[in-house]
Design an enzyme around this catalytic site. Sequence first.
Site, short mmCIF file in Angstrom:
data_model
loop_
_atom_site.label_atom_id
_atom_site.label_comp_id
_atom_site.label_asym_id
_atom_site.label_seq_id
_atom_site.Cartn_x
_atom_site.Cartn_y
_atom_site.Cartn_z
N ASP A 477 3.72 -0.84 9.44
CA ASP A 477 2.70 -0.94 8.38
C ASP A 477 2.15 -2.36 8.28
O ASP A 477 2.74 -3.33 8.79
CB ASP A 477 3.38 -0.53 7.06
N ASP A 547 -4.20 6.70 3.34
CA ASP A 547 -3.25 6.99 2.25
C ASP A 547 -3.72 8.18 1.43
O ASP A 547 -2.97 8.69 0.59
CB ASP A 547 -3.10 5.77 1.34
C1 DGJ Z 1 1.05 1.91 2.89
C2 DGJ Z 1 1.21 3.14 3.73
O1 DGJ Z 1 -0.04 3.64 4.12
C3 DGJ Z 1 2.02 4.17 2.96
O2 DGJ Z 1 2.12 5.35 3.69
C4 DGJ Z 1 3.37 3.59 2.66
O3 DGJ Z 1 4.07 3.40 3.84
C5 DGJ Z 1 3.22 2.30 1.89
N1 DGJ Z 1 2.34 1.38 2.54
C6 DGJ Z 1 4.55 1.64 1.70
O4 DGJ Z 1 4.46 0.41 1.12
#
Ligand code: DGJ
Length: 733
Positions: A477, A547
């Site tokens: 990430d 997301d």
């Molecule tokens: C952003 C990601 O897109 C989410 O799926 C998740 O992993 C969060 N970060 C965690 O902080």
Amino acid sequence: MGIKYNEKKKIFQMNTQHTTYLIGITKEGYIGHIYYGKRLQKEGSSYLLRTEEAPYTPSVNEREKMAFLDFFPFEYPTGGIGDFRESCLDVRGENGSIGCELLFCNGYIEKGKPALIELPASFGTEEEVETLDLVCEDKVLELKVVLSYSVFEECDVITRSVRIENTGTQALKLEKVYSACLDMDNKDFEMVALTGSWARERYIRRNPVQYGKQMVSSARGESSHQEHPFLALVTPNTTQETGEVYAMNFVYSGNFIAQAELNQFGQIRMAMGIHSDYFCWNLKAGESFQAPEVVLTYSAEGLGKMTRQFHDFYRNHLIRSPYQYKKRPILINNWEATYFDFNSDKLLAIAKEAKKAGIEMLVMDDGWFGKRNFDDNSLGDWTVNEEKITSGLLDLVTKVKELGMEFGIWFEPEMVSPDSDLYRKHPDWAIQIPGRRPTMCRMQYVLDLSKPEVVEYAYQCVADILRSAPISYVKWDMNRQLSDIGSSYLGKDSQGELMHRYVLGLYQMQERLVTEFPNLLLENCSGGGARFDAGMLYYSPQIWCSDDTDAIERLRIQEGTALIYPLATMGAHISDCPNHIVGRNTPFETRGHVALAGTFGYELDITKISDKERQMIPEQVEMCHKYQSLMQRGDYYRLASWTEKKPYDCWEVAAKDKTEALVTFVQVLAEPNIHSRVIYLRGLEEDAEYQLEGTEESYTGEELMRCGYLIPSPLSPDKRGDFQSCLYHFLKK
Ligand code: DGJ
């Protein structure tokens, strides 16, 4: 093969199956763009360079050279000497001035395609690709520039990149280095781009090209949620099936610009490269700089063909992962299930229930390390939090594996929290400007990946965890963009190198990771879909798309993403309702159908959802097993788009051998008092007979493609209302 040189005409001709690209060299050595478009059956000639048109004829009359430079269709225009359109290369000499003029020296044609140093790039065998290197130079700067074109004949793709070498003694500064340019006469082009925001990534945007410059770009240190390193110029009224399309996509994950410029003479300059904002690269005597690759494709049959050209190209010539065509595990991720509030027991409870339903992998998301129970601490401290993971990581992984599931884990290796042991020990490892408090974003700073020691630390943190337990998957990430562009490692004259060196540091880490752990399934992610780009696909076969997991929002996000990227690259999960981002309720079945267009997984607390939904999971898992290979390999056709003001959305994936096709139809909004709708299938064999699975209905391919298939409204008596969906599977008899 695809590339030929006509010595007499001084023309390089590159042919792919359906396209031709022509480059002409003038008497003086200017490298001109003659033509790119539908394949020419014969050899082309150079009249389109218009070198004989008044007021200037280079070899005859020096008087109006500027008029020539400001009009000539350059393959790679340079700044400072009289072409006032966007330049692709700006070089500052030791005397402080900017000016560069490139003249042709040599051309080399070779089979295959060399790798690009330190950068992701497409690849192919000597049978699949041929490369042309045009070597040119600026004698005053003693600068050599190599323009590389790799021709993938079967794919109708030409890739371009540029290498700059300082062959003299001056200390030069590269203030702008783009990778590709196309100078063409305007055909009333419209510009297709992908723009958006967090949770609204890659919406398709189409506008007429206006006079002057219009661009999409990022100076955020990543390809970004907001704009995307892709640009297509299309002729008016281009549809999925008709119209001309010139498209560029960047194999790069940092700052970029993709620009169309319409000038005084009705010419279009389309250019792509690293954004020149915050960029300045020192090129000392003997050094060279490699600019990233641009993928160029042309379609005379609309956007749909462009899409399939990109998909095939990326599947076969960019994505290296062993998972490319392998079955991907159906995973359950705990982020939306628990956020930071979890421990081993909770994870094991989810895993047990998931296993019963046929799910194959548990992914432990953010919050397992340091003292992290919220997003304001511990990034950089990659030690397992044994208050949450009570008997240690190996024990948890072992227990999950004993259930018969794989285990995956989340990292954010490029970041550091101000509240972390790492930051307390090495505050200078964060990107920042001395004397200025760095701008906070999600309560975190970005590590300075231009510094080898930092790259080494961050890599070893990830690798040590992977060495400590049998982990099959990593979600990598990145949750903030880069600001305060300062490095304590780079000298004051090299600060302009930081943004690009950051990306090189990132690539270096991911290259090491996939080399040390060749069977690891790597999924990139950036606060959702901010780093979904071709550069990352070189390392990870799938990327978290957004997301926003709401099925209806995803229609638009996935339509935009799939305009360029293969379906199997799009991280897509079924999440709980009301959806955490938009609060919408959609049927569980529809969520499954939409996720099937991507990697397919779950992101919910399976122990808490209703029995009815839980009982639907085994069926969905079976659906995924049944269609995954078709979705990974087939040809994608966009049949209808909700974003084009239709109340429904529809896409099809047809097997390459035309033996089957799967149509997904989503009735976004229910409509009163309407009859069935006609959907025209694509990619079938006209004479073959196709049966709709589960029915006695059978049609010829010709019927399905020309007359169409009738989708009832409502989809079935039990599917009334909004957000309903259906799959239609046609099998060749
Ligand atoms: C952003 C990601 O897109 C989410 O799926 C998740 O992993 C969060 N970060 C965690 O902080």
